[in-house]
Design an enzyme around this catalytic site. Sequence first.
Site, PDB file in Angstrom:
ATOM      1  N   CYS A 112     -33.255 -22.334 -18.295  1.00  0.00           N
ATOM      2  CA  CYS A 112     -33.697 -23.335 -17.310  1.00  0.00           C
ATOM      3  C   CYS A 112     -34.024 -24.688 -17.948  1.00  0.00           C
ATOM      4  O   CYS A 112     -34.107 -25.697 -17.259  1.00  0.00           O
ATOM      5  CB  CYS A 112     -34.906 -22.818 -16.540  1.00  0.00           C
ATOM      6  SG  CYS A 112     -34.615 -21.224 -15.783  1.00  0.00           S
ATOM      7  N   HIS A 249     -38.753 -28.676 -13.329  1.00  0.00           N
ATOM      8  CA  HIS A 249     -37.891 -27.539 -12.986  1.00  0.00           C
ATOM      9  C   HIS A 249     -38.480 -26.811 -11.776  1.00  0.00           C
ATOM     10  O   HIS A 249     -39.677 -26.525 -11.733  1.00  0.00           O
ATOM     11  CB  HIS A 249     -37.822 -26.599 -14.198  1.00  0.00           C
ATOM     12  CG  HIS A 249     -37.206 -25.280 -13.909  1.00  0.00           C
ATOM     13  ND1 HIS A 249     -36.044 -25.150 -13.180  1.00  0.00           N
ATOM     14  CD2 HIS A 249     -37.591 -24.013 -14.242  1.00  0.00           C
ATOM     15  CE1 HIS A 249     -35.742 -23.868 -13.081  1.00  0.00           C
ATOM     16  NE2 HIS A 249     -36.662 -23.158 -13.711  1.00  0.00           N
ATOM     17  N   ASN A 279     -34.628 -21.272  -7.344  1.00  0.00           N
ATOM     18  CA  ASN A 279     -34.562 -21.549  -8.786  1.00  0.00           C
ATOM     19  C   ASN A 279     -33.095 -21.528  -9.228  1.00  0.00           C
ATOM     20  O   ASN A 279     -32.474 -20.467  -9.256  1.00  0.00           O
ATOM     21  CB  ASN A 279     -35.377 -20.493  -9.531  1.00  0.00           C
ATOM     22  CG  ASN A 279     -35.381 -20.715 -11.031  1.00  0.00           C
ATOM     23  OD1 ASN A 279     -34.574 -21.466 -11.570  1.00  0.00           O
ATOM     24  ND2 ASN A 279     -36.301 -20.058 -11.720  1.00  0.00           N
TER      25      ASN A 279
HETATM   26  O1  UT7 Z   1     -37.030 -20.460 -14.178  1.00  0.00           O
HETATM   27  C1  UT7 Z   1     -37.462 -19.669 -15.212  1.00  0.00           C
HETATM   28  C2  UT7 Z   1     -38.899 -19.519 -15.236  1.00  0.00           C
HETATM   29  N1  UT7 Z   1     -39.344 -18.564 -14.246  1.00  0.00           N
HETATM   30  C3  UT7 Z   1     -40.523 -18.730 -13.676  1.00  0.00           C
HETATM   31  O2  UT7 Z   1     -41.161 -19.724 -13.907  1.00  0.00           O
HETATM   32  C4  UT7 Z   1     -41.085 -17.658 -12.790  1.00  0.00           C
HETATM   33  C5  UT7 Z   1     -42.564 -17.542 -13.037  1.00  0.00           C
HETATM   34  N2  UT7 Z   1     -43.175 -16.497 -12.265  1.00  0.00           N
HETATM   35  C6  UT7 Z   1     -43.351 -16.577 -10.907  1.00  0.00           C
HETATM   36  O3  UT7 Z   1     -42.921 -17.531 -10.294  1.00  0.00           O
HETATM   37  C7  UT7 Z   1     -44.140 -15.486 -10.239  1.00  0.00           C
HETATM   38  O4  UT7 Z   1     -44.737 -14.674 -11.213  1.00  0.00           O
HETATM   39  C8  UT7 Z   1     -43.294 -14.612  -9.269  1.00  0.00           C
HETATM   40  C9  UT7 Z   1     -42.881 -15.424  -8.041  1.00  0.00           C
HETATM   41  C10 UT7 Z   1     -42.044 -14.116  -9.973  1.00  0.00           C
HETATM   42  C11 UT7 Z   1     -44.097 -13.414  -8.797  1.00  0.00           C
HETATM   43  O5  UT7 Z   1     -45.291 -13.863  -8.187  1.00  0.00           O
HETATM   44  P1  UT7 Z   1     -46.690 -13.227  -8.593  1.00  0.00           P
HETATM   45  O6  UT7 Z   1     -47.698 -13.856  -7.740  1.00  0.00           O
HETATM   46  O7  UT7 Z   1     -46.843 -13.379 -10.087  1.00  0.00           O
HETATM   47  O8  UT7 Z   1     -46.501 -11.729  -8.153  1.00  0.00           O
HETATM   48  P2  UT7 Z   1     -46.594 -10.412  -9.055  1.00  0.00           P
HETATM   49  O9  UT7 Z   1     -45.372 -10.273  -9.890  1.00  0.00           O
HETATM   50  O10 UT7 Z   1     -47.940 -10.363  -9.728  1.00  0.00           O
HETATM   51  O11 UT7 Z   1     -46.582  -9.309  -7.929  1.00  0.00           O
HETATM   52  C12 UT7 Z   1     -47.638  -9.191  -6.976  1.00  0.00           C
HETATM   53  C13 UT7 Z   1     -47.244  -8.124  -5.985  1.00  0.00           C
HETATM   54  C14 UT7 Z   1     -46.743  -6.838  -6.645  1.00  0.00           C
HETATM   55  O12 UT7 Z   1     -47.153  -5.761  -5.823  1.00  0.00           O
HETATM   56  P3  UT7 Z   1     -48.414  -4.870  -6.234  1.00  0.00           P
HETATM   57  O13 UT7 Z   1     -48.096  -4.289  -7.572  1.00  0.00           O
HETATM   58  O14 UT7 Z   1     -49.577  -5.807  -6.273  1.00  0.00           O
HETATM   59  O15 UT7 Z   1     -48.482  -3.874  -5.140  1.00  0.00           O
HETATM   60  C15 UT7 Z   1     -45.255  -6.973  -6.569  1.00  0.00           C
HETATM   61  O16 UT7 Z   1     -44.602  -5.721  -6.564  1.00  0.00           O
HETATM   62  O17 UT7 Z   1     -46.154  -8.609  -5.192  1.00  0.00           O
HETATM   63  C16 UT7 Z   1     -45.086  -7.657  -5.235  1.00  0.00           C
HETATM   64  N3  UT7 Z   1     -43.825  -8.366  -5.101  1.00  0.00           N
HETATM   65  C17 UT7 Z   1     -43.261  -8.629  -3.923  1.00  0.00           C
HETATM   66  N4  UT7 Z   1     -43.649  -8.368  -2.670  1.00  0.00           N
HETATM   67  C18 UT7 Z   1     -42.846  -8.787  -1.682  1.00  0.00           C
HETATM   68  C19 UT7 Z   1     -43.030  -8.863  -6.094  1.00  0.00           C
HETATM   69  N5  UT7 Z   1     -41.953  -9.445  -5.563  1.00  0.00           N
HETATM   70  C20 UT7 Z   1     -42.081  -9.302  -4.209  1.00  0.00           C
HETATM   71  C21 UT7 Z   1     -41.279  -9.712  -3.130  1.00  0.00           C
HETATM   72  N6  UT7 Z   1     -41.711  -9.437  -1.883  1.00  0.00           N
HETATM   73  N7  UT7 Z   1     -40.126 -10.365  -3.289  1.00  0.00           N
END
Ligand code: UT7
Length: 322
Positions: A112, A249, A279
């Site tokens: 990225c 980004h 993204n």
């Molecule tokens: O471009 C390259 C660089 N990439 C980035 O900068 C990405 C950086 N990271 C992020 O943007 C975020 O970490 C994400 C958007 C990927 C995820 O958001 P988060 O707030 O960190 O969520 P999480 O991974 O901590 O997940 C929280 C909950 C989990 O459920 P439990 O374990 O709490 O029950 C996940 O399984 O949300 C769940 N979850 C979803 N739920 C509904 C993860 N993806 C989804 C989804 N829909 N698509």
Amino acid sequence: MIHTKILGTGSYVPNNIVTNQDLEKLVDTNDEWIQSRTGIVNRRVTQGENTSDLAYKAAVKALEDARITAQDIDLIVVATVTGDFPFPAVAQLLQGRLGCNIITAFDVNAACTGFIYALNVADKMIQSGAYHKALVVGAETLTKYTDFEDRNTCVLFADAAGAMVLGTSDEPHIEKILTYAKGDLEGLLSMEGYPLKVDFKTPDQKRPFIKMQGTEVFKFATTVLPEVVETLLKETNHSVDELSLIVAHQANRRIIDKSARVLKIPIEKMFMNIDQYGNTSAASVPLAIDEAIRTKRLKRGDLFITAAFGGGLTWGGAMIRY
Ligand code: UT7
């Protein structure tokens, strides 16, 4: 001293719009979660067009904007991690299709952050006096490497291309570019390739997909993004007030919101189009810069910072007077 200047920009996104509701039908997710956790509403997914097709369409627009022809270009640098083939590079496909002269053309891979790296390389090659007009492109078809059974990643990634034509100037327009890598963190965001074969009879493995430890990458992004902005301001002796815009980004609206809070920069100065495009990795920055110019958020003479972070892990930024 030779300086580098933006002569023109262009971008292209595939017509096919995939909504959050479309993804609800594929994985256990919902519009509310996607919008509140990422800011994404729609994204573009290619149908039949590969990375070089997107790159070509963005490049044609950038050349038109710069009012020069493909034959005026003596350098092409394309940032991509999703080239049509391992080789030839997208830059070489682009050179042939645009009908450029026999020139230098190659791809760079910094995920990225790729466009910032490509800009750095092209800027230094122009400053050396050896090259005069460069086409710098960020182009990706990330969806071909996205697992549409994995809700952690499939709601995020999308396809696009952005292009920039650089030329020479007596005045410093690209004032500073910083690029960094921390390879010991590579496991946080990566895509496996094909393993070495034990012998020629080793069966082919399942196709690889992008994998990400989202929370860790989020922490990394919200640390390095404010840091690189502060370093750029310090090293160029500019204040935040002089900036018209920060074009970061587009990975997650919350990363941009948090960075604005850390930097004490009004959110209006943070460009955002993640809601419509998701993204798009190396395409994200040039797509956003082009849109900022088309919508007059950036005008000639304006000072802006662009910054990115991503797989590698890599990060970087540039202080630019448009
Ligand atoms: O471009 C390259 C660089 N990439 C980035 O900068 C990405 C950086 N990271 C992020 O943007 C975020 O970490 C994400 C958007 C990927 C995820 O958001 P988060 O707030 O960190 O969520 P999480 O991974 O901590 O997940 C929280 C909950 C989990 O459920 P439990 O374990 O709490 O029950 C996940 O399984 O949300 C769940 N979850 C979803 N739920 C509904 C993860 N993806 C989804 C989804 N829909 N698509």
